[in-house]
Design a protein around this motif. Structure first.
Motif, mmCIF file in Angstrom:
data_model
loop_
_atom_site.group_PDB
_atom_site.id
_atom_site.type_symbol
_atom_site.label_atom_id
_atom_site.label_comp_id
_atom_site.label_asym_id
_atom_site.label_seq_id
_atom_site.Cartn_x
_atom_site.Cartn_y
_atom_site.Cartn_z
ATOM 1 N N CYS A 23 0.782 -1.058 0.118
ATOM 2 C CA CYS A 23 -0.085 -0.005 0.101
ATOM 3 C C CYS A 23 0.985 1.187 0.030
ATOM 4 O O CYS A 23 2.140 1.280 0.572
ATOM 5 N N CYS B 163 0.593 4.529 1.979
ATOM 6 C CA CYS B 163 0.187 5.020 3.539
ATOM 7 C C CYS B 163 -0.054 6.744 3.325
ATOM 8 O O CYS B 163 0.664 7.216 2.756
ATOM 9 N N ALA C 69 -8.195 6.921 5.736
ATOM 10 C CA ALA C 69 -8.377 5.311 5.758
ATOM 11 C C ALA C 69 -8.380 5.153 7.247
ATOM 12 O O ALA C 69 -8.934 4.068 7.807
ATOM 13 N N LYS D 185 -6.697 5.448 -0.442
ATOM 14 C CA LYS D 185 -5.562 4.612 -0.283
ATOM 15 C C LYS D 185 -5.510 3.772 -1.386
ATOM 16 O O LYS D 185 -6.409 3.044 -1.821
#
Length: 346
Positions: free
Chosen positions: A36, A38, A180, A339
């Motif tokens: 991911c 962030c 998120a 995200k």
């Protein structure tokens, strides 16, 4: 292999870097299957946080074990594993207390010392203490893996905020920040039994996810206007406030929304310098929280995802391959994505 490398504000590049290899008997080498970008990666991207040129990026990842050191006991080649955003040995005083983010041998993914998750592979120091082996049956279940991936950081961080704020069954929780982490804080508050969950934010796309996750009321105002609205709708302040941004304004806003005698659970990486100590003093409001020991919460939250109790996957609203990581940063910086999920093997 290829990996994401920082070269200054708004200058992320995918470059060839040395392949990882076992250096210590407690290491494991993973082929990264999902990672991911962030929200905290945006701080160095925007130039708010200093980072050295050449630093590796990415601290949220899962992958397949390719090799293990001679002292690794809990995993083997071919296992699918997930990593929290902090590396920990699993044996020190603080790891044993469930505070792996304070591990005396610990470190973080990326930077100049470790591989970053936004790459094709990583060496994992302290593999037994850091990694969690996932059930074999989810290995090829793309939908389930997307649900599990937020456990690397944002779901565990939202849970830490709710725990620190003292969310209780039947109580009222307010969440400041519609990113998120804040959205996952709604899931955590609901999991802990909160009856009224107030989301404070202003991005309509994110507020729709907030309602999907269980927010019962939305506050679209900011600053003192938001504080006033929360105070009025709760008749004196929320019993638990989750601060999920990290700016000076968001923290003081959270303190203003808190009911006398309550807690603000703060998990946003702090960027401000001054907080309203007088408000804390006069209302007996306390701050609790900090960097989330996600490794401590991961096994418990994994069970909730596997049995369908929670599903944080909607926060991953953009999927890209490794070559498109620089565009992923732009999308998050411009708030076009909540995200970004990265598939380095695509």
């Amino acid at each position: 292999m290829r990996a994401t490398v920082y070269h200054g504000p708004r200058d992320m590049r995918v470059e060839n870097v040395p392949d990882p290899k076992i250096e210590q008997p407690t290491d494991a080498v993973l082929r990264v299957s999902l990672a991911c970008i962030c929200g905290s990666d945006l701080w160095p991207y925007r130039g708010v946080q200093k980072m050295p040129d050449g630093a590796r990026m990415g601290h949220e990842l899962m992958g397949i074990v390719e090799e293990v050191g001679s002292e690794v006991k809990t995993m083997k080649k071919g296992d699918l594993v997930i990593s929290p955003f902090v590396i920990s040995d699993g044996t020190c005083e603080f790891c044993q207390k469930g505070l792996q983010t304070s591990c005396i041998h610990g470190s973080v993914w990326g930077g100049t010392e470790n591989d970053g998750g936004q790459g094709e592979a990583v060496r994992t120091p302290w593999a037994d203490g850091t990694l969690v082996v996932l059930p074999a049956e989810v290995k090829n279940d793309e939908a389930m893996l997307k649900k599990i991936l937020p456990l690397t950081d944002v779901m565990g961080t939202g849970y830490h905020a709710a725990l620190a704020a003292g969310v209780r069954p039947g109580g009222t929780a307010a969440i400041v920040g519609d990113g998120a982490v804040g959205l996952c804080g709604i899931l955590a508050a609901k999991l802990m039994g909160a009856q009224e969950i107030i989301m404070v934010g202003h991005q309509e796309k994110r507020l729709k996810v907030a309602e999907q996750f269980g927010a019962t009321k939305l506050v679209r105002k900011t600053g003192e206007e938001a504080v006033k609205e929360v105070q009025e709708m709760t008749k004196g302040g929320a019993e638990a406030v989750l601060e999920c941004v990290g700016t000076q304004d968001s923290l003081n806003q959270s303190l203003g929304m808190a009911r006398p005698g309550s807690y603000v659970g703060f998990v946003g990486v702090p960027t401000g310098k001054e907080i309203n100590m007088l408000r804390m003093f006069m209302a007996n409001v306390a701050l609790r929280g900090g960097v989330a020991p996600v490794r401590a919460y991961l096994p418990k939250l994994l069970k909730h995802i596997l049995n369908g109790t929670i599903d944080p996957s909607p926060v991953l609203d953009m999927s890209i391959n490794l070559d498109d990581v620089p565009e992923g940063y732009v999308a998050m910086d411009n708030r076009k994505a909540i995200k970004v999920m990265v598939n380095p093997q695509a």
